[in-house]
Design a protein around this motif. Sequence first.
Motif, mmCIF file in Angstrom:
data_model
loop_
_atom_site.group_PDB
_atom_site.id
_atom_site.type_symbol
_atom_site.label_atom_id
_atom_site.label_comp_id
_atom_site.label_asym_id
_atom_site.label_seq_id
_atom_site.Cartn_x
_atom_site.Cartn_y
_atom_site.Cartn_z
ATOM 1 N N PHE A 97 -18.064 56.801 32.495
ATOM 2 C CA PHE A 97 -16.591 56.441 32.387
ATOM 3 C C PHE A 97 -16.033 55.267 33.422
ATOM 4 O O PHE A 97 -15.413 54.225 32.842
ATOM 5 C CB PHE A 97 -15.812 57.640 32.401
ATOM 6 C CG PHE A 97 -14.255 57.498 31.884
ATOM 7 C CD1 PHE A 97 -14.005 57.337 30.435
ATOM 8 C CD2 PHE A 97 -13.309 57.348 32.712
ATOM 9 C CE1 PHE A 97 -12.856 57.146 29.862
ATOM 10 C CE2 PHE A 97 -11.937 57.188 32.122
ATOM 11 C CZ PHE A 97 -11.805 57.130 30.760
ATOM 12 N N VAL A 98 -16.488 55.390 34.589
ATOM 13 C CA VAL A 98 -15.969 54.413 35.662
ATOM 14 C C VAL A 98 -16.880 53.189 35.245
ATOM 15 O O VAL A 98 -16.233 52.002 35.384
ATOM 16 C CB VAL A 98 -16.543 54.971 36.932
ATOM 17 C CG1 VAL A 98 -16.288 53.815 38.071
ATOM 18 C CG2 VAL A 98 -15.570 56.227 37.444
ATOM 19 N N VAL A 99 -18.094 52.946 34.809
ATOM 20 C CA VAL A 99 -18.805 51.813 34.595
ATOM 21 C C VAL A 99 -18.150 51.082 33.439
ATOM 22 O O VAL A 99 -18.003 49.734 33.443
ATOM 23 C CB VAL A 99 -20.160 52.152 34.668
ATOM 24 C CG1 VAL A 99 -20.920 50.853 34.246
ATOM 25 C CG2 VAL A 99 -20.706 52.500 35.732
ATOM 26 N N GLU A 119 -29.296 51.099 33.882
ATOM 27 C CA GLU A 119 -29.992 50.293 35.170
ATOM 28 C C GLU A 119 -29.785 50.756 36.405
ATOM 29 O O GLU A 119 -30.420 51.506 37.285
ATOM 30 C CB GLU A 119 -29.859 48.906 35.100
ATOM 31 C CG GLU A 119 -30.598 47.940 36.198
ATOM 32 C CD GLU A 119 -30.048 46.954 36.693
ATOM 33 O OE1 GLU A 119 -30.777 45.786 37.280
ATOM 34 O OE2 GLU A 119 -28.940 46.603 36.687
ATOM 35 N N GLY A 120 -28.308 50.811 36.775
ATOM 36 C CA GLY A 120 -27.798 51.639 38.269
ATOM 37 C C GLY A 120 -28.571 53.044 38.271
ATOM 38 O O GLY A 120 -29.138 53.131 39.276
ATOM 39 N N PHE A 156 -17.055 44.486 46.310
ATOM 40 C CA PHE A 156 -17.946 43.618 46.379
ATOM 41 C C PHE A 156 -18.871 43.402 47.695
ATOM 42 O O PHE A 156 -20.100 42.922 47.622
ATOM 43 C CB PHE A 156 -17.363 41.927 46.312
ATOM 44 C CG PHE A 156 -16.938 41.762 45.236
ATOM 45 C CD1 PHE A 156 -17.695 41.000 44.085
ATOM 46 C CD2 PHE A 156 -15.702 42.183 44.535
ATOM 47 C CE1 PHE A 156 -17.395 40.778 42.908
ATOM 48 C CE2 PHE A 156 -15.188 41.931 43.410
ATOM 49 C CZ PHE A 156 -16.050 41.404 42.438
ATOM 50 N N ARG A 157 -18.630 43.939 48.749
ATOM 51 C CA ARG A 157 -19.650 44.627 49.972
ATOM 52 C C ARG A 157 -20.578 45.276 49.471
ATOM 53 O O ARG A 157 -21.886 45.016 49.571
ATOM 54 C CB ARG A 157 -18.815 44.954 51.143
ATOM 55 C CG ARG A 157 -18.097 44.167 51.897
ATOM 56 C CD ARG A 157 -17.837 44.554 53.405
ATOM 57 N NE ARG A 157 -17.012 45.912 53.227
ATOM 58 C CZ ARG A 157 -15.560 46.124 53.208
ATOM 59 N NH1 ARG A 157 -14.756 45.030 53.262
ATOM 60 N NH2 ARG A 157 -14.972 47.246 52.923
ATOM 61 N N THR A 158 -20.225 46.246 48.672
ATOM 62 C CA THR A 158 -21.406 47.304 48.205
ATOM 63 C C THR A 158 -22.078 46.562 47.155
ATOM 64 O O THR A 158 -23.336 46.596 46.939
ATOM 65 C CB THR A 158 -20.733 48.334 47.290
ATOM 66 O OG1 THR A 158 -19.673 49.210 48.048
ATOM 67 C CG2 THR A 158 -21.595 49.388 46.697
ATOM 68 N N LEU A 159 -21.549 45.589 46.261
ATOM 69 C CA LEU A 159 -22.367 44.807 45.417
ATOM 70 C C LEU A 159 -23.507 43.907 45.962
ATOM 71 O O LEU A 159 -24.431 43.805 45.411
ATOM 72 C CB LEU A 159 -21.416 44.005 44.345
ATOM 73 C CG LEU A 159 -21.772 43.645 43.037
ATOM 74 C CD1 LEU A 159 -22.041 44.880 42.030
ATOM 75 C CD2 LEU A 159 -20.844 42.717 42.171
ATOM 76 N N ASP A 160 -22.938 43.406 47.059
ATOM 77 C CA ASP A 160 -24.072 42.625 47.851
ATOM 78 C C ASP A 160 -25.248 43.397 48.091
ATOM 79 O O ASP A 160 -26.289 42.735 48.387
ATOM 80 C CB ASP A 160 -23.429 42.081 49.091
ATOM 81 C CG ASP A 160 -22.381 41.013 48.773
ATOM 82 O OD1 ASP A 160 -22.344 40.271 47.722
ATOM 83 O OD2 ASP A 160 -21.374 40.667 49.656
ATOM 84 N N THR A 161 -25.023 44.786 48.357
ATOM 85 C CA THR A 161 -26.490 45.636 48.766
ATOM 86 C C THR A 161 -27.178 45.581 47.301
ATOM 87 O O THR A 161 -28.416 46.225 47.566
ATOM 88 C CB THR A 161 -26.015 46.718 49.293
ATOM 89 O OG1 THR A 161 -25.518 47.474 48.353
ATOM 90 C CG2 THR A 161 -24.921 46.581 50.366
ATOM 91 N N LEU A 162 -26.815 45.198 46.207
ATOM 92 C CA LEU A 162 -27.468 45.572 44.925
ATOM 93 C C LEU A 162 -28.319 44.297 44.446
ATOM 94 O O LEU A 162 -28.552 44.175 43.428
ATOM 95 C CB LEU A 162 -26.637 46.135 43.855
ATOM 96 C CG LEU A 162 -25.812 47.351 44.282
ATOM 97 C CD1 LEU A 162 -24.869 47.837 43.363
ATOM 98 C CD2 LEU A 162 -26.691 48.317 45.036
ATOM 99 N N LEU A 167 -27.252 44.422 37.466
ATOM 100 C CA LEU A 167 -25.839 44.964 37.732
ATOM 101 C C LEU A 167 -25.120 44.031 38.602
ATOM 102 O O LEU A 167 -23.841 43.472 38.431
ATOM 103 C CB LEU A 167 -26.012 46.316 38.310
ATOM 104 C CG LEU A 167 -24.586 47.069 38.659
ATOM 105 C CD1 LEU A 167 -23.849 47.402 37.423
ATOM 106 C CD2 LEU A 167 -24.998 48.325 39.526
ATOM 107 N N ALA A 168 -25.773 43.600 39.733
ATOM 108 C CA ALA A 168 -25.263 42.614 40.623
ATOM 109 C C ALA A 168 -24.955 41.338 39.942
ATOM 110 O O ALA A 168 -24.121 40.806 40.381
ATOM 111 C CB ALA A 168 -26.254 42.624 41.865
#
Length: 320
Positions: A97-99, A119-120, A156-162, A167-168
């Motif tokens: 639901f969040v995604v 994928e995540g 976006f900090r979290t996204l940088d780790t992916l 997904l990223a």
Amino acid sequence: MTTGPLLEIACDESGSDGENLIGGNTDVFAHAGVRLDPAEAHACLREMRDRIRSPAVEYKANHLLREKHRPVLEWFLGPSGPLPSDARVHLTDKAFFVVRRVADVLLDDRDEAAPLYREGRGALPAARWRAFLESANDLVRTRNRDAGPAPVDAFFRTLDTLHGTALAVRLRHTRPRAEAFRARVLDEPPSVPELDPLLPSLARTIAHFGRDGHPVAVVHDRQNTLTAERVRRLEAILPPPSRLASLTLVESRSDPRVQLADFLAGVARKIASDALNGHADAPLTDLLRPHVDPYSLWADEHSRSLLLSRATESGGSRNP
């Protein structure tokens, strides 16, 4: 539009944490509806008491979920039990639901949600996937206005780790949209939170019972979130030809039909959560499946194959 007699249904939910979908106590939200005569529901509760023999004043789903009461649970869900054949439970995988909401806000395309979720969930280490979901939840929540623009930076900090994931790649260029969304939350906070699964779940329940155009009257366990404004929003998102005739809030213990809906929602949430986390109970999923809304918000392919009819669309795309 078909007209006919008023259909009265009783509803309840299990697993509600409002917009706190990732940091809450449960990973599944379940909303159930049943259509029974009050006298029939009372007789069902009396038989359940005779079978369980607990001194509790009010029975809840956890009574049925105890291992010693497994035969009662199987009777409750099975063809010889008290549930009518059209009893329905709508399931929501809170992470999906969040995604899905992130895909709405940042990509303007909720059809992207299912592949991004898969994928995540399937490729990322559990800790990174959890961190992404938590930051995504904070980003699209509308009841955290005091956080200002901070959720954008954290997301976006979290996204940088992916890096290296689809997904990223798909989301990394969406920062302007994320900032614009948070600005709207600050300037014009929505009166109806988009991240609470109750309204879309209730809409699906009404759609099931009102699929022939009969007006539906809902008797629902008391919910502070079901304000007059949110009921108007509910009416606006109902798929035709379903129609809401009325919505009455009651204390669950005062209506045996609502108690049966509470049992169904509670046991469905637990059975679905176990399946989602790789601990499916095959006999129970088989018994639950006929009652599960085929358009539940569910994208995990393995547990979906256990819980939902195979004839439905992937990812529950017909949800409001």
